[in-house]
Design an enzyme around this catalytic site. Structure first.
Site, PDB file in Angstrom:
ATOM      1  N   GLU A   1       5.622   2.672  -9.104  1.00  0.00           N
ATOM      2  CA  GLU A   1       6.797   2.763  -8.215  1.00  0.00           C
ATOM      3  C   GLU A   1       7.759   1.587  -8.414  1.00  0.00           C
ATOM      4  O   GLU A   1       8.076   0.838  -7.485  1.00  0.00           O
ATOM      5  CB  GLU A   1       6.342   2.839  -6.752  1.00  0.00           C
ATOM      6  CG  GLU A   1       5.533   4.097  -6.468  1.00  0.00           C
ATOM      7  CD  GLU A   1       5.205   4.307  -4.993  1.00  0.00           C
ATOM      8  OE1 GLU A   1       5.183   3.323  -4.242  1.00  0.00           O
ATOM      9  OE2 GLU A   1       4.953   5.462  -4.598  1.00  0.00           O
TER      10      GLU A   1
ATOM     11  N   GLU B   1       1.160  10.878  -7.896  1.00  0.00           N
ATOM     12  CA  GLU B   1       0.611  10.745  -6.537  1.00  0.00           C
ATOM     13  C   GLU B   1       1.232  11.794  -5.632  1.00  0.00           C
ATOM     14  O   GLU B   1       2.441  12.040  -5.705  1.00  0.00           O
ATOM     15  CB  GLU B   1       0.975   9.391  -5.902  1.00  0.00           C
ATOM     16  CG  GLU B   1       0.313   8.208  -6.502  1.00  0.00           C
ATOM     17  CD  GLU B   1       0.744   6.902  -5.829  1.00  0.00           C
ATOM     18  OE1 GLU B   1       1.160   6.919  -4.648  1.00  0.00           O
ATOM     19  OE2 GLU B   1       0.672   5.878  -6.507  1.00  0.00           O
TER      20      GLU B   1
HETATM   21  C1  BG6 Z   1       2.449   4.993  -2.794  1.00  0.00           C
HETATM   22  C2  BG6 Z   1       1.693   3.885  -3.486  1.00  0.00           C
HETATM   23  O1  BG6 Z   1       3.664   4.490  -2.358  1.00  0.00           O
HETATM   24  O2  BG6 Z   1       1.941   5.541  -1.649  1.00  0.00           O
HETATM   25  C3  BG6 Z   1       0.226   3.821  -3.147  1.00  0.00           C
HETATM   26  O3  BG6 Z   1       1.855   3.935  -4.879  1.00  0.00           O
HETATM   27  C4  BG6 Z   1       0.040   4.108  -1.681  1.00  0.00           C
HETATM   28  O4  BG6 Z   1      -0.256   2.575  -3.540  1.00  0.00           O
HETATM   29  C5  BG6 Z   1       0.563   5.510  -1.382  1.00  0.00           C
HETATM   30  O5  BG6 Z   1      -1.243   3.926  -1.222  1.00  0.00           O
HETATM   31  C6  BG6 Z   1       0.372   5.925   0.060  1.00  0.00           C
HETATM   32  O6  BG6 Z   1       0.951   4.978   0.907  1.00  0.00           O
HETATM   33  P1  BG6 Z   1       0.137   4.245   2.051  1.00  0.00           P
HETATM   34  O7  BG6 Z   1       0.958   3.091   2.471  1.00  0.00           O
HETATM   35  O8  BG6 Z   1      -0.049   5.266   3.112  1.00  0.00           O
HETATM   36  O9  BG6 Z   1      -1.144   3.826   1.424  1.00  0.00           O
END
Ligand code: BG6
Length: 466
Positions: free
Chosen positions: A170, A362
């Site tokens: 990201e 993701e």
């Molecule tokens: C993404 C990141 O922004 O979202 C991850 O690359 C992160 O590292 C994922 O865990 C989910 O966000 P969060 O803050 O709920 O863990």
């Protein structure tokens, strides 16, 4: 529908959110070790016991069991990151820490023993703390050199077994959170836009060096960029709102454009002028940036609604990419918009703009969950997750039907891990529940959730059974 042959079904984790073992086998500290509340709280001088990342979900000691669970679901690919501070504890050493390299040898070999393709993120929100302290992370050009050395060591070591790498997780988050994205310890309020864009420039150059070196080390290696995506929707069809959403879309495209096209986009000039930014270029930078990525990867959690004048509207929650409340979509427990159509939209959008293969690096839903006994077995009935993921995968299938070249779909956090934004362990994304609670208690034992069997069937049917 069935996905094309070789579609990469799987999931993704990040070292700092799962490994724990924060001072084992010579690991140095990273900025994450002093961020006990993620981006939602202050950094500490030293690691403190309330920082759940110090133990994470204990992947460092349980990787073998965990990868076994991923294999049971039929994973074709597993994306994980390398903790830079395991390989170069201070970041500045000449020789890498062999014990750190060996840990990832074992992770890779375990994946391969199950036929799972490892995908490595070189830096996922993790930079040696000494580099943050000496150089303010990527605010300094020196960090380009240090990252290049680290990336080169990893690619040389693993390229015989790993054919896909991502440079920075990201990368566009650097503008929003220079600490998380680029290891900048100076508080954001004290940074000018010049500082932020210059830091991002250093990171973009560092990424391009890694791409250049990877291609030289092994032309069969594919290396991609990774950006946090959220399609921008105008709040109304008023032309000013439509224009505002287009300009906001540039915030994402700016980064992908440099990495995919090898130059800054045309609108960068105006953006810099508006923010009083005068980028300082190194002699080689323009040439190095021409080393473009082989594919584009991105995270997708939600879309974002934009208006010219946002002051009159309510905002919705979101990790880092927040927008105005969208009356046409449902919301998660954490009040994040649920918008599967947005995934089909962004896949089409990115393919249309950049024409490179896309990887969904993701996607997922974070929920508070509790174990309960069903037919004598402890599990979580995570129907909301099944519902969320099945709609999003359907959207990916539609994009494939639209003609988009999609390499794979990686669900975020297949084994519950610590969240990035708020460093909570109770915000769970996994198919596997990890017994660890917010106060740090728990056995760390793993339990298959209902979605575990569901995702197994999705993969076994290559996307037909959702
Ligand atoms: C993404 C990141 O922004 O979202 C991850 O690359 C992160 O590292 C994922 O865990 C989910 O966000 P969060 O803050 O709920 O863990």
């Amino acid at each position: 529908m069935r996905m094309p042959e070789g579609f990469l079904w799987g999931g993704a984790l990040a070292a700092n959110q799962c490994e724990g073992a924060w001072q084992e086998d010579g690991k140095g500290l990273s900025q994450q070790d002093v961020m006990p509340k993620g981006v939602r709280g202050p950094i500490t001088e030293e690691p403190t016991s309330d920082n759940l990342k110090l133990i994470g979900n204990d992947f460092y000691h349980r990787y073998s069991e965990d990868i076994g669970l991923l294999a049971e679901m039929g994973f074709k690919a597993f994306r994980f990151s390398i903790a830079w501070s395991r390989i170069f504890p201070l970041g500045t050493e000449e020789a890498p820490n062999e014990a750190g390299l060996q840990f990832y040898d074992k992770v890779i070999d375990t994946c391969l023993s199950y036929g799972i393709q490892p995908i490595i993120t070189l830096s996922h929100y993790e930079i040696p703390l000494a580099v943050c302290r000496c150089y303010d992370g990527f605010r300094s050009r020196e960090t380009i050199r240090l990252f290049r050395k680290f990336a080169g060591v990893c690619i040389r070591r693993y390229h015989d077994r790993v054919k896909m790498f991502l440079t920075f997780n990201e990368i566009n988050v650097t503008l929003l959170s220079p600490l998380l994205g680029a290891g900048v310890l100076t508080p954001k309020e004290n940074l000018t836009m010049q500082d932020r864009y210059q830091t991002a420039h250093h990171q973009l150059v560092a990424s391009a060096y890694a791409v250049m070196d990877a291609h030289k080390i092994d032309p069969t290696v594919k290396i991609g960029c990774m950006a946090a995506s959220a399609p921008r929707y105008p709040r109304t069809c008023a032309p000013e709102d439509v224009m505002a959403s287009m300009l906001s879309q540039h915030e994402l495209d700016y980064f992908i454009h440099v990495q995919a096209c090898g130059t800054y986009p045309y609108y960068a000039q105006k953006l810099w002028r508006d923010h009083d930014v005068k980028l300082v270029w190194g002699e080689e930078d323009a040439e190095v940036l021409k080393n473009t990525v082989d594919f584009i990867s991105f995270s997708y959690y939600n879309s974002k609604v934009v208006a010219k004048d946002e002051s009159q509207y309510d905002t919705s929650a979101g990790n880092l990419l927040r927008g105005l409340r969208n009356p046409y979509v449902e919301y998660t427990q954490y009040d994040y918009p649920i918008d599967p159509e947005g995934l089909r939209y962004i896949l089409n959008y990115l393919y249309d703009h950049f024409g490179k293969p896309l990887l969904i690096a993701e996607n997922g839903i974070g929920q508070q969950e509790t174990l309960k006994e069903v037919n004598g077995v402890l599990t979580v009935e995570d129907d909301d997750r099944i519902n969320y993921l099945s709609k999003h995968i359907k959207a990916v299938e539609e994009a494939v039907e639209d003609g988009v070249d999609v390499l794979g779909y990686l669900a975020w956090g297949p084994i519950d891990c610590v969240s990035a934004a708020s460093a909570e362990i109770t915000k769970r994304y996994g198919f596997v529940y990890v017994d660890r609670q917010q106060d740090g208690s728990g056995s760390l034992k793993r339990y298959r959730k209902k979605s575990f069997e569901w995702y197994r069937k999705v993969i076994a049917s290559n996307g037909e059974s959702l």
